[in-house]
Write a protein that holds these residues in place. Structure first.
Motif, short mmCIF file in Angstrom:
data_model
loop_
_atom_site.label_atom_id
_atom_site.label_comp_id
_atom_site.label_asym_id
_atom_site.label_seq_id
_atom_site.Cartn_x
_atom_site.Cartn_y
_atom_site.Cartn_z
N GLU A 6 0.92 -1.33 -0.11
CA GLU A 6 0.23 -0.17 0.05
C GLU A 6 0.90 1.19 -0.22
OE1 GLU A 6 -2.42 -2.78 3.18
OE2 GLU A 6 -0.19 -2.41 2.65
N CYS A 22 -2.60 0.12 -3.71
CA CYS A 22 -2.26 -1.18 -3.38
C CYS A 22 -1.60 -1.86 -4.62
CB CYS A 22 -3.28 -1.82 -2.80
SG CYS A 22 -2.88 -3.59 -2.25
N CYS A 95 -5.03 -3.09 2.34
CA CYS A 95 -5.60 -3.89 1.17
C CYS A 95 -5.49 -5.30 1.47
CB CYS A 95 -5.13 -3.30 -0.18
SG CYS A 95 -3.55 -4.03 -0.35
N GLY A 112 -1.67 -6.47 2.80
CA GLY A 112 -0.81 -5.60 2.75
C GLY A 112 -0.22 -5.11 4.24
#
Length: 121
Positions: A6, A22, A95, A112
């Protein structure tokens, strides 16, 4: 396997906008379905919005009309456009990706590292 990175977090005043990105790498079949979650200290991770391979979107009631999720399939990058930000939007945003459509459920397999969004009043 999918790696998610991200970017785009930061600090903004209430009413402002931010766009998160992302970037996904690895197996694209494992990133067919993607989503954004957020979390504040002491609270459970909250589903914000999700998108499927056909572009169908889901939004949490708290962000509907203010946030927009999109995906560039050629770049395998997910975006979150956040407008009219409020102090209660302050959180770490993550994300997530999977080949199962979990919608706003936290059961995604790939995550992430998170990016901080801070909205001041």
């Amino acid at each position: 396997q999918v790696r998610l990175v991200e970017s785009g977090g930061g600090s903004v005043q209430a009413g402002g906008s931010l766009r998160l990105s992302c970037a996904a790498s690895g197996s694209t079949s494992h990133s067919t379905y993607m989503a954004w979650f957020r979390q504040t200290p002491g609270k459970e991770r909250e589903g914000v919005t999700s998108i499927d391979s056909f572009g169908s979107r889901s939004y949490a009631a708290s962000v509907k009309g203010r946030f927009t999720i999109s995906k560039d399939n050629a770049l395998n990058t997910l975006y979150l456009q956040m407008n009219s930000l409020k102090p209660e939007d302050t959180a770490v945003y993550y994300c997530a990706a999977d080949r199962i459509n979990w919608l706003l459920n936290w059961r995604y397999n790939y995550w992430g590292q998170g990016t901080q969004v801070t909205v001041s009043s």
